[in-house]
Design an enzyme around this catalytic site. Structure first.
Site, mmCIF file in Angstrom:
data_model
loop_
_atom_site.group_PDB
_atom_site.id
_atom_site.type_symbol
_atom_site.label_atom_id
_atom_site.label_comp_id
_atom_site.label_asym_id
_atom_site.label_seq_id
_atom_site.Cartn_x
_atom_site.Cartn_y
_atom_site.Cartn_z
ATOM 1 N N HIS A 18 -24.059 -98.869 -27.852
ATOM 2 C CA HIS A 18 -23.300 -98.782 -29.093
ATOM 3 C C HIS A 18 -21.880 -99.305 -28.934
ATOM 4 C CE1 HIS A 18 -25.746 -96.123 -32.007
ATOM 5 N NE2 HIS A 18 -26.570 -96.711 -31.164
ATOM 6 N N ASP A 19 -21.379 -99.323 -27.722
ATOM 7 C CA ASP A 19 -20.074 -99.944 -27.490
ATOM 8 C C ASP A 19 -20.186 -101.467 -27.545
ATOM 9 O OD1 ASP A 19 -17.272 -100.047 -26.738
ATOM 10 O OD2 ASP A 19 -17.965 -100.689 -24.766
ATOM 11 N N GLU A 71 -14.734 -95.205 -34.167
ATOM 12 C CA GLU A 71 -16.107 -95.664 -34.389
ATOM 13 C C GLU A 71 -17.103 -94.520 -34.281
ATOM 14 O OE1 GLU A 71 -16.867 -98.888 -31.672
ATOM 15 O OE2 GLU A 71 -15.044 -99.946 -32.281
ATOM 16 N N ASP A 99 -16.029 -103.284 -24.827
ATOM 17 C CA ASP A 99 -14.595 -103.116 -24.636
ATOM 18 C C ASP A 99 -14.139 -101.658 -24.659
ATOM 19 O OD1 ASP A 99 -14.959 -102.496 -27.289
ATOM 20 O OD2 ASP A 99 -13.606 -104.032 -28.076
ATOM 21 N N HIS A 134 -35.729 -95.960 -25.531
ATOM 22 C CA HIS A 134 -36.231 -94.836 -26.330
ATOM 23 C C HIS A 134 -37.387 -94.118 -25.644
ATOM 24 C CE1 HIS A 134 -34.437 -96.122 -30.486
ATOM 25 N NE2 HIS A 134 -33.526 -95.775 -29.598
ATOM 26 N N THR A 135 -37.670 -94.482 -24.409
ATOM 27 C CA THR A 135 -38.608 -93.701 -23.618
ATOM 28 C C THR A 135 -37.976 -92.382 -23.195
ATOM 29 O OG1 THR A 135 -40.148 -93.788 -21.750
ATOM 30 C CG2 THR A 135 -37.943 -94.666 -21.368
ATOM 31 N N ASP A 186 -40.004 -94.306 -18.223
ATOM 32 C CA ASP A 186 -41.298 -94.876 -17.882
ATOM 33 C C ASP A 186 -41.752 -95.820 -18.993
ATOM 34 O OD1 ASP A 186 -42.154 -93.195 -19.950
ATOM 35 O OD2 ASP A 186 -42.922 -91.655 -18.591
ATOM 36 N N ARG A 198 -27.091 -94.853 -24.282
ATOM 37 C CA ARG A 198 -26.809 -95.222 -25.677
ATOM 38 C C ARG A 198 -25.331 -95.547 -25.902
ATOM 39 N NH1 ARG A 198 -26.602 -91.955 -30.858
ATOM 40 N NH2 ARG A 198 -27.556 -93.260 -32.482
#
Length: 345
Positions: free
Chosen positions: A66-67, A94, A74, A200-201, A263, A62
């Site tokens: 999100h970067d 951030e 960066d 999101h698994t 998975d 994540r």
């Protein structure tokens, strides 16, 4: 098996290069001479962190996402609040944006990797590149195969942008149209959207989000909604505890069946109308080619893994700083002192 994995890695590389165009400057051999230890160091620290806490795999994946979605890949997400010599605030982190506060984590793992790399290869490996390879190794540590190639050559930003983080990071209540536009804004398509959502698994979500956004969502089936309401996130589970600067939230798994295994269960859940958050379930409930992608990934693990690799590399190519732009941070949490900046260019 070794030959198959090498073949798949070559296939991923060729597909990615054809999809991002010949102008891409990031390369897989960027550190071959200057810091070949990058692979063993990052892998070792990631495996140690995931062995200590399985959830950390999702957290590291994540971080890279999100970067990259805020002003490109960066390393800006890693920066803390930074002040001038007179104590005035230069920029706000951030980490405190709406999508990140009390949510993004894993910074200590990145710090450990950076410290080890500074010992082995001083002033060489950027924090942005660390995020890219740590994300890959985290997913591999919990089941992703093959170990796809990582492209390097990013440099680190000198500042963060909390305003852009609030504007460009997707929210759990987004509709499919909003998600599609959100990804298009950074040059990613619907296939990338569905494939990258498959992260999101693994991982966790706050019960506060489940109760606020998922329970009113009419796209999930009623039996599953009742299950969430009574068993998984019952009334009261939305309330955090602890001091205001160190809140503790009730969490639940994004995939209730195999929460710490990379998975295809995420897509199988969507096809049963059992997506944990609206921005997941909308991939299945919205009519369109996205439904074909969901079905394809649900029943073809190899195809999902391959596309996840391709889409992750494409994401990692979003507006990187290169050449003389930015810097190679000595500490991922703060810009270099002005007098050391020349040495890292």
């Amino acid at each position: 098996m070794g030959g198959l994995m090498v073949g798949l890695c070559v296939m991923v590389t060729l597909l990615v290069m054809s999809s991002i165009g010949g102008e891409a400057a990031l390369t897989t051999n960027f550190y071959d001479d200057s810091c070949p230890q990058i692979y063993s160091i990052v892998k070792g620290e990631v495996q140690k962190a995931v062995a200590k806490e399985a959830r950390m795999a999702a957290s590291l994946v994540r971080l890279h996402f999100h970067d990259c979605f805020v002003n490109g890949c960066d390393g800006s997400l890693l920066l803390d609040n930074t002040t001038d010599s007179d104590g005035s605030l230069l920029f706000e982190t951030e980490k405190d944006s709406l999508a990140n506060i009390n949510s993004v984590r894993g910074f200590e793992v990145i710090d450990a990797i950076k410290a080890a790399l500074e010992d082995a290869c001083p002033q060489t490996v950027s924090c942005a590149d660390i995020l890219a390879v740590a994300s890959r190794d985290a997913a591999v540590a919990v089941g992703l195969v093959p170990k796809y190639p990582v492209f390097f050559g990013r440099r680190d930003s000198l500042t963060a942008n909390i305003t852009a983080a609030d504007q460009f990071l997707p929210a759990p209540f987004f509709t499919y149209a909003e998600l599609k536009q959100n990804f298009a804004n950074v040059g990613l398509n619907e296939l990338d959207l569905v494939a990258l959502s498959g992260a999101h698994t693994i991982g966790r979500v706050k019960c506060a989000i489940i109760r606020k956004f998922s329970l009113p969502d009419t796209d999930i089936n009623s039996g599953f909604r009742d299950f969430l309401n009574t068993t998984i996130c019952p009334p009261g589970s939305e309330n955090p505890t602890g001091p205001i600067n160190n809140l503790t939230f009730v969490l639940t798994d994004l995939d209730l069946g195999t929460p710490d295994t990379f998975d295809t269960n995420y897509y199988k859940n969507l096809r049963k109308d059992e997506g944990m958050i609206p921005s997941d379930q909308t991939l299945q409930s919205t009519l369109g080619i996205n439904q074909a992608f969901v079905a394809d990934f649900a029943f073809n693990k190899r195809k999902f893994f391959l596309q996840f690799a391709i889409s992750t590399i494409r994401m990692g190519n979003i507006s990187p700083l290169e050449g003389d732009d930015g810097e190679i941070r000595l500490n991922c949490r703060k810009p270099n002192p002005t007098d050391s900046r020349i040495a890292t260019q």
